[in-house]
Scaffold this motif. Structure first.
Motif, PDB file in Angstrom:
ATOM      1  N   GLU A 141     -16.732  -9.408 -10.612  1.00  0.00           N
ATOM      2  CA  GLU A 141     -16.493  -8.052 -10.121  1.00  0.00           C
ATOM      3  C   GLU A 141     -17.537  -7.079 -10.659  1.00  0.00           C
ATOM      4  O   GLU A 141     -18.094  -6.269  -9.923  1.00  0.00           O
ATOM      5  CB  GLU A 141     -15.084  -7.576 -10.499  1.00  0.00           C
ATOM      6  CG  GLU A 141     -13.971  -8.331  -9.821  1.00  0.00           C
ATOM      7  CD  GLU A 141     -13.667  -9.694 -10.461  1.00  0.00           C
ATOM      8  OE1 GLU A 141     -14.133  -9.969 -11.602  1.00  0.00           O
ATOM      9  OE2 GLU A 141     -12.982 -10.494  -9.809  1.00  0.00           O
ATOM     10  N   ASN A 144     -21.139  -7.950  -9.181  1.00  0.00           N
ATOM     11  CA  ASN A 144     -21.269  -7.551  -7.774  1.00  0.00           C
ATOM     12  C   ASN A 144     -21.275  -6.032  -7.615  1.00  0.00           C
ATOM     13  O   ASN A 144     -22.046  -5.487  -6.822  1.00  0.00           O
ATOM     14  CB  ASN A 144     -20.168  -8.181  -6.935  1.00  0.00           C
ATOM     15  CG  ASN A 144     -20.373  -9.676  -6.766  1.00  0.00           C
ATOM     16  OD1 ASN A 144     -21.476 -10.195  -6.932  1.00  0.00           O
ATOM     17  ND2 ASN A 144     -19.308 -10.384  -6.456  1.00  0.00           N
ATOM     18  N   ASP A 145     -20.435  -5.334  -8.376  1.00  0.00           N
ATOM     19  CA  ASP A 145     -20.391  -3.881  -8.328  1.00  0.00           C
ATOM     20  C   ASP A 145     -21.729  -3.287  -8.777  1.00  0.00           C
ATOM     21  O   ASP A 145     -22.287  -2.400  -8.132  1.00  0.00           O
ATOM     22  CB  ASP A 145     -19.242  -3.360  -9.202  1.00  0.00           C
ATOM     23  CG  ASP A 145     -19.045  -1.860  -9.082  1.00  0.00           C
ATOM     24  OD1 ASP A 145     -19.156  -1.312  -7.972  1.00  0.00           O
ATOM     25  OD2 ASP A 145     -18.758  -1.220 -10.124  1.00  0.00           O
ATOM     26  N   ARG A 147     -24.680  -4.767  -8.821  1.00  0.00           N
ATOM     27  CA  ARG A 147     -25.741  -5.097  -7.863  1.00  0.00           C
ATOM     28  C   ARG A 147     -25.722  -4.133  -6.681  1.00  0.00           C
ATOM     29  O   ARG A 147     -26.775  -3.662  -6.232  1.00  0.00           O
ATOM     30  CB  ARG A 147     -25.602  -6.545  -7.394  1.00  0.00           C
ATOM     31  CG  ARG A 147     -25.955  -7.543  -8.498  1.00  0.00           C
ATOM     32  CD  ARG A 147     -25.746  -8.975  -8.073  1.00  0.00           C
ATOM     33  NE  ARG A 147     -26.667  -9.326  -7.005  1.00  0.00           N
ATOM     34  CZ  ARG A 147     -26.405 -10.220  -6.056  1.00  0.00           C
ATOM     35  NH1 ARG A 147     -25.262 -10.884  -6.039  1.00  0.00           N
ATOM     36  NH2 ARG A 147     -27.296 -10.488  -5.136  1.00  0.00           N
ATOM     37  N   GLU A 148     -24.528  -3.827  -6.173  1.00  0.00           N
ATOM     38  CA  GLU A 148     -24.405  -2.877  -5.061  1.00  0.00           C
ATOM     39  C   GLU A 148     -24.870  -1.480  -5.461  1.00  0.00           C
ATOM     40  O   GLU A 148     -25.607  -0.824  -4.728  1.00  0.00           O
ATOM     41  CB  GLU A 148     -22.954  -2.818  -4.557  1.00  0.00           C
ATOM     42  CG  GLU A 148     -22.596  -3.897  -3.569  1.00  0.00           C
ATOM     43  CD  GLU A 148     -23.482  -3.856  -2.328  1.00  0.00           C
ATOM     44  OE1 GLU A 148     -23.667  -2.767  -1.729  1.00  0.00           O
ATOM     45  OE2 GLU A 148     -23.994  -4.926  -1.947  1.00  0.00           O
ATOM     46  N   LYS A 149     -24.423  -1.023  -6.631  1.00  0.00           N
ATOM     47  CA  LYS A 149     -24.801   0.320  -7.095  1.00  0.00           C
ATOM     48  C   LYS A 149     -26.304   0.414  -7.343  1.00  0.00           C
ATOM     49  O   LYS A 149     -26.923   1.432  -7.034  1.00  0.00           O
ATOM     50  CB  LYS A 149     -24.033   0.685  -8.360  1.00  0.00           C
ATOM     51  CG  LYS A 149     -22.569   0.992  -8.086  1.00  0.00           C
ATOM     52  CD  LYS A 149     -21.811   1.301  -9.364  1.00  0.00           C
ATOM     53  CE  LYS A 149     -20.378   1.681  -9.048  1.00  0.00           C
ATOM     54  NZ  LYS A 149     -19.580   1.932 -10.244  1.00  0.00           N
ATOM     55  N   LYS A 151     -28.645  -1.399  -5.913  1.00  0.00           N
ATOM     56  CA  LYS A 151     -29.303  -1.441  -4.600  1.00  0.00           C
ATOM     57  C   LYS A 151     -29.250  -0.059  -3.945  1.00  0.00           C
ATOM     58  O   LYS A 151     -30.251   0.428  -3.428  1.00  0.00           O
ATOM     59  CB  LYS A 151     -28.627  -2.483  -3.713  1.00  0.00           C
ATOM     60  CG  LYS A 151     -29.245  -2.638  -2.351  1.00  0.00           C
ATOM     61  CD  LYS A 151     -28.555  -3.724  -1.554  1.00  0.00           C
ATOM     62  CE  LYS A 151     -29.188  -3.877  -0.195  1.00  0.00           C
ATOM     63  NZ  LYS A 151     -28.527  -4.926   0.600  1.00  0.00           N
ATOM     64  N   SER A 152     -28.074   0.581  -4.007  1.00  0.00           N
ATOM     65  CA  SER A 152     -27.920   1.927  -3.434  1.00  0.00           C
ATOM     66  C   SER A 152     -28.796   2.950  -4.139  1.00  0.00           C
ATOM     67  O   SER A 152     -29.205   3.943  -3.537  1.00  0.00           O
ATOM     68  CB  SER A 152     -26.459   2.374  -3.512  1.00  0.00           C
ATOM     69  OG  SER A 152     -25.655   1.555  -2.705  1.00  0.00           O
ATOM     70  N   ASN A 157     -34.574  -5.695  -5.759  1.00  0.00           N
ATOM     71  CA  ASN A 157     -33.898  -6.932  -6.179  1.00  0.00           C
ATOM     72  C   ASN A 157     -34.670  -7.671  -7.265  1.00  0.00           C
ATOM     73  O   ASN A 157     -34.072  -8.346  -8.105  1.00  0.00           O
ATOM     74  CB  ASN A 157     -33.690  -7.865  -4.985  1.00  0.00           C
ATOM     75  CG  ASN A 157     -32.601  -7.376  -4.066  1.00  0.00           C
ATOM     76  OD1 ASN A 157     -31.738  -6.598  -4.467  1.00  0.00           O
ATOM     77  ND2 ASN A 157     -32.641  -7.828  -2.823  1.00  0.00           N
TER      78      ASN A 157
END
Length: 166
Positions: A141, A144-145, A147-149, A151-152, A157
């Motif tokens: 969790e 993944n959280d 990585r998303e933040k 990226k945003s 990467n």
């Protein structure tokens, strides 16, 4: 002997004798420190996910700006705290933020002792988010959280390395 979870190595080790030959494979993963990068290194771990960071930090602590964000649930889950706090006194380029998601009421917050989820504090504390390298290890969790933040926030990467511990 009480050995758990009784996998193949555990069963072998219970009957092994001194002098029995063993074979080992070296590390095979890609979760390694980027020694070529001169960007700040931000390590974000939960639980035992901090384990690979210990040796990574020791490897680069004398020549890199480093911050370690470590998230745990309870005070009794903390280990290596004294060692990481010693790094604070020895290396001015090292910062350490310990976060508990379920602390006792007596847990006092400060710049280096936080409540909540570890990933919630990074974007409030760090400057130049896109100009740092990120190493993520721990719960699926959190990884993944983050990585998303990241990226945003425009972090490429190539500047994010991760390993899932559980």
């Amino acid at each position: 002997h009480d050995v758990s979870p009784m996998g193949p190595y555990s069963k072998w080790a219970l009957v092994a004798k001194v002098g029995d030959p063993m074979e080992f494979m070296g590390p095979l993963g890609a979760f390694i420190l980027d020694r070529e990068s001169h960007r700040k290194k931000v390590f974000v771990g939960t639980g035992t996910g901090v384990t690979p960071f210990h040796s990574m930090i020791l490897d680069c602590i004398s020549d890199s700006e480093i911050v370690l964000y470590w998230g745990l649930r309870h005070e009794e889950d903390i280990f290596w705290q004294k060692e990481f706090e010693q790094f604070l006194h020895t290396y001015p380029n090292f910062r350490f933020v310990l976060t508990l998601s379920q602390p006792m009421a007596s847990w006092q917050e400060s710049a280096s002792r936080r409540k909540g989820h570890v990933q919630d504090h990074i974007f409030n504390n760090e400057k130049n988010i896109a100009d740092s390298d990120y190493y993520l290890c721990g719960s699926k969790e959190m990884v993944n959280d983050m990585r998303e933040k990241l990226k945003s926030a425009g972090v490429p990467n190539t500047q994010v390395k991760f390993e899932l511990f559980y």
